[in-house]
Design a protein around this motif. Structure first.
Motif, PDB file in Angstrom:
ATOM      1  N   ALA A   4       0.839  -1.202   0.000  1.00  0.00           N
ATOM      2  CA  ALA A   4       0.000   0.000   0.000  1.00  0.00           C
ATOM      3  C   ALA A   4       0.876   1.254   0.000  1.00  0.00           C
ATOM      4  CB  ALA A   4      -0.918  -0.002   1.207  1.00  0.00           C
ATOM      5  N   GLY A   5       1.918   1.252   0.831  1.00  0.00           N
ATOM      6  CA  GLY A   5       2.821   2.399   0.889  1.00  0.00           C
ATOM      7  C   GLY A   5       3.524   2.645  -0.439  1.00  0.00           C
ATOM      8  N   SER A 221      -5.839  -8.680   8.062  1.00  0.00           N
ATOM      9  CA  SER A 221      -4.960  -9.839   8.251  1.00  0.00           C
ATOM     10  C   SER A 221      -4.227  -9.838   9.584  1.00  0.00           C
ATOM     11  CB  SER A 221      -3.924  -9.891   7.114  1.00  0.00           C
ATOM     12  OG  SER A 221      -4.562  -9.950   5.863  1.00  0.00           O
ATOM     13  N   ALA A 222      -4.097  -8.677  10.202  1.00  0.00           N
ATOM     14  CA  ALA A 222      -3.323  -8.606  11.448  1.00  0.00           C
ATOM     15  C   ALA A 222      -3.824  -7.441  12.290  1.00  0.00           C
ATOM     16  CB  ALA A 222      -1.835  -8.437  11.141  1.00  0.00           C
ATOM     17  N   ASP A 223      -3.442  -7.439  13.554  1.00  0.00           N
ATOM     18  CA  ASP A 223      -3.832  -6.360  14.456  1.00  0.00           C
ATOM     19  C   ASP A 223      -3.234  -5.032  13.990  1.00  0.00           C
ATOM     20  OD1 ASP A 223      -5.173  -8.144  16.042  1.00  0.00           O
ATOM     21  OD2 ASP A 223      -3.500  -8.426  17.453  1.00  0.00           O
ATOM     22  N   ALA A 224      -3.986  -3.966  14.236  1.00  0.00           N
ATOM     23  CA  ALA A 224      -3.524  -2.632  13.846  1.00  0.00           C
ATOM     24  C   ALA A 224      -2.180  -2.296  14.495  1.00  0.00           C
ATOM     25  CB  ALA A 224      -4.567  -1.584  14.233  1.00  0.00           C
ATOM     26  N   ALA A 225      -1.993  -2.734  15.745  1.00  0.00           N
ATOM     27  CA  ALA A 225      -0.741  -2.442  16.459  1.00  0.00           C
ATOM     28  C   ALA A 225       0.462  -3.060  15.753  1.00  0.00           C
ATOM     29  CB  ALA A 225      -0.827  -2.959  17.892  1.00  0.00           C
ATOM     30  N   PHE A 226       0.225  -4.180  15.033  1.00  0.00           N
ATOM     31  CA  PHE A 226       1.325  -4.829  14.311  1.00  0.00           C
ATOM     32  C   PHE A 226       1.614  -4.135  12.984  1.00  0.00           C
ATOM     33  CE2 PHE A 226       2.688  -7.858  11.048  1.00  0.00           C
ATOM     34  CZ  PHE A 226       3.904  -8.262  11.585  1.00  0.00           C
ATOM     35  N   VAL A 227       0.563  -3.803  12.224  1.00  0.00           N
ATOM     36  CA  VAL A 227       0.776  -3.270  10.878  1.00  0.00           C
ATOM     37  C   VAL A 227       1.060  -1.775  10.850  1.00  0.00           C
ATOM     38  CG1 VAL A 227      -0.632  -5.072   9.833  1.00  0.00           C
ATOM     39  CG2 VAL A 227      -1.694  -2.906  10.455  1.00  0.00           C
ATOM     40  N   GLN A 228       0.593  -1.026  11.882  1.00  0.00           N
ATOM     41  CA  GLN A 228       0.720   0.425  11.840  1.00  0.00           C
ATOM     42  C   GLN A 228       2.158   0.918  11.704  1.00  0.00           C
ATOM     43  OE1 GLN A 228      -1.816   2.445  11.470  1.00  0.00           O
ATOM     44  NE2 GLN A 228      -0.425   4.174  11.268  1.00  0.00           N
ATOM     45  N   PRO A 229       3.142   0.326  12.397  1.00  0.00           N
ATOM     46  CA  PRO A 229       4.514   0.822  12.222  1.00  0.00           C
ATOM     47  C   PRO A 229       5.005   0.770  10.780  1.00  0.00           C
ATOM     48  CG  PRO A 229       4.374  -0.571  14.163  1.00  0.00           C
ATOM     49  CD  PRO A 229       3.069  -0.692  13.462  1.00  0.00           C
ATOM     50  N   PHE A 230       4.475  -0.181   9.995  1.00  0.00           N
ATOM     51  CA  PHE A 230       4.895  -0.274   8.599  1.00  0.00           C
ATOM     52  C   PHE A 230       4.416   0.921   7.778  1.00  0.00           C
ATOM     53  CE2 PHE A 230       5.055  -4.648  10.093  1.00  0.00           C
ATOM     54  CZ  PHE A 230       6.261  -5.088   9.578  1.00  0.00           C
ATOM     55  N   ASP A 231       3.426   1.650   8.305  1.00  0.00           N
ATOM     56  CA  ASP A 231       2.934   2.836   7.609  1.00  0.00           C
ATOM     57  C   ASP A 231       4.022   3.885   7.476  1.00  0.00           C
ATOM     58  OD1 ASP A 231       0.745   4.469   6.471  1.00  0.00           O
ATOM     59  OD2 ASP A 231       0.971   5.675   8.282  1.00  0.00           O
ATOM     60  N   HIS A 232       4.972   3.884   8.402  1.00  0.00           N
ATOM     61  CA  HIS A 232       6.042   4.875   8.348  1.00  0.00           C
ATOM     62  C   HIS A 232       7.014   4.620   7.203  1.00  0.00           C
ATOM     63  CE1 HIS A 232       4.609   5.358  12.556  1.00  0.00           C
ATOM     64  NE2 HIS A 232       4.780   6.627  12.250  1.00  0.00           N
ATOM     65  N   LEU A 233       6.917   3.441   6.584  1.00  0.00           N
ATOM     66  CA  LEU A 233       7.754   3.180   5.413  1.00  0.00           C
ATOM     67  C   LEU A 233       7.369   4.057   4.230  1.00  0.00           C
ATOM     68  CD1 LEU A 233       8.029  -0.728   5.517  1.00  0.00           C
ATOM     69  CD2 LEU A 233       9.838   0.930   5.982  1.00  0.00           C
ATOM     70  N   LYS A 234       6.182   4.697   4.301  1.00  0.00           N
ATOM     71  CA  LYS A 234       5.793   5.587   3.199  1.00  0.00           C
ATOM     72  C   LYS A 234       6.789   6.733   3.055  1.00  0.00           C
ATOM     73  CE  LYS A 234       2.527   8.210   6.093  1.00  0.00           C
ATOM     74  NZ  LYS A 234       1.102   8.378   6.404  1.00  0.00           N
ATOM     75  N   GLY A 263       9.127   9.598  15.346  1.00  0.00           N
ATOM     76  CA  GLY A 263       9.240   9.196  16.747  1.00  0.00           C
ATOM     77  C   GLY A 263       8.011   9.588  17.551  1.00  0.00           C
ATOM     78  N   ALA A 264       7.493  10.785  17.299  1.00  0.00           N
ATOM     79  CA  ALA A 264       6.304  11.254  18.019  1.00  0.00           C
ATOM     80  C   ALA A 264       5.078  10.414  17.663  1.00  0.00           C
ATOM     81  CB  ALA A 264       6.050  12.722  17.699  1.00  0.00           C
ATOM     82  N   SER A 265       4.921  10.068  16.386  1.00  0.00           N
ATOM     83  CA  SER A 265       3.766   9.250  15.985  1.00  0.00           C
ATOM     84  C   SER A 265       3.866   7.832  16.554  1.00  0.00           C
ATOM     85  CB  SER A 265       3.640   9.211  14.462  1.00  0.00           C
ATOM     86  OG  SER A 265       4.780   8.628  13.863  1.00  0.00           O
ATOM     87  N   LEU A 266       5.078   7.297  16.646  1.00  0.00           N
ATOM     88  CA  LEU A 266       5.261   5.989  17.280  1.00  0.00           C
ATOM     89  C   LEU A 266       4.916   6.061  18.765  1.00  0.00           C
ATOM     90  CD1 LEU A 266       8.566   4.736  15.596  1.00  0.00           C
ATOM     91  CD2 LEU A 266       6.291   3.730  15.346  1.00  0.00           C
ATOM     92  N   LEU A 267       5.244   7.183  19.389  1.00  0.00           N
ATOM     93  CA  LEU A 267       4.914   7.373  20.806  1.00  0.00           C
ATOM     94  C   LEU A 267       3.399   7.388  21.005  1.00  0.00           C
ATOM     95  CD1 LEU A 267       6.124   7.918  23.627  1.00  0.00           C
ATOM     96  CD2 LEU A 267       5.982  10.367  23.120  1.00  0.00           C
TER      97      LEU A 267
END
Length: 286
Positions: A4-5, A221-234, A263-267
């Motif tokens: 998606a990214g 396919s997976a919990d949001a907590a698992f996939v959300q960090p991959f959003d930062h690959l955009k 870092g702030a969004s991950l926090l």
């Protein structure tokens, strides 16, 4: 999520090429992106029929469409004026606008961690913008405006999900975006871009649908907590597209600013995970 990214990065590259490089107006580019998206999704819309249009919240649907249109127009206009790496970093401030909006309009509790992350996130945006320098480009504020309006769209979506099904929410947005974008494009002198630009925008429309489909699959396919960090690959994906397609390379101030925003969004994400875990525990759920 990575697919998606990558798709969204290619969409942004196509939009920047058609506007900044080939001179297509930003309103026309936005129209074609979402008109093609609607055409690709039309069979699904027709299959749903009039049942997808049943709603008791037409006012909120219209308001959501209004916010989304402004966000889209600001985003494409921003891509026509600033390099892709700067635009994508600034639009990543959207979650911090959501936090402020949730406090102002929904009276949600916002703890010190989220306030700290919000201040840090906007601080990172300022480092990237460098408004105190003589080279400051006012066009760089357009992606920041897009982030604010998309945050508003997210907040209205949250309100609608309390009483509306996802199909209705999606159908109304698709049906509202295209005619409004068409009127805005006609106001700037026309809809049909020349040759190569048209094909770029057709590709952007198809990739927009693909990106949203992959995004949905990821969250299914997976919990949001698992996939959300991959959003930062955009961020690196958009930087790569900008560099390979146009030779755009981030300046030195970009890196510390982007690092603070990510870092702030991950926090915020970690705080949300902690809050959700606490709520489940309070209700005796595993």
């Amino acid at each position: 999520m990575v697919g998606a990214g990558a798709s969204f990065a290619l969409v942004n590259g196509a939009l920047q090429a058609s506007t900044m490089q080939l001179g297509v107006s930003s309103t026309s580019a936005a129209f074609w992106q979402y008109a093609i998206g609607l055409a690709v999704a039309l069979p699904w819309v027709l299959r749903r029929g009039v049942s997808a249009l049943k709603t008791q919240q037409i006012g909120w649907h219209l308001f959501r469409g209004f916010l989304a249109v402004i966000g889209i127009q600001l985003w494409v206009a921003g891509l026509a004026r600033v390099e892709i790496w700067q635009a994508i970093a600034l639009v990543m401030t959207s979650p911090f606008f959501v936090i402020i909006g949730a406090k102002l309009f929904f009276q949600e509790r916002v703890g010190p961690v989220r306030w700290l992350a919000t201040i840090a996130g906007f601080g990172g945006g300022m480092v990237i913008l460098e408004p105190w320098t003589e080279t400051f480009n006012w066009g760089a504020l357009l992606p920041l405006g897009a982030a604010a309006f998309w945050a508003g769209t997210s907040l209205v979506t949250k309100k609608l999900t309390a009483s509306e099904n996802a199909d209705s929410i999606t159908v109304y947005l698709l049906l509202l975006l295209t005619p409004v974008n068409a009127l805005l494009a006609l106001g700037e002198g026309g809809l049909v871009p020349p040759g190569a630009a048209l094909w770029l925008l057709v590709g952007a429309g198809i990739l927009t649908v693909l990106a949203n489909y992959l995004l949905t699959l990821a969250y299914q396919s997976a919990d949001a907590a698992f996939v959300q960090p991959f959003d930062h690959l955009k961020l690196p994906l958009n930087i790569a597209v900008g560099f390979l397609a146009f030779g755009f390379a981030p300046t030195g101030t970009f890196w510390p600013g982007a690092l603070v925003i990510v870092g702030a969004s991950l926090l915020v994400m970690l705080d949300e995970k902690k809050r959700t875990t606490s709520e489940f525990a309070a209700h005796g759920k595993p």
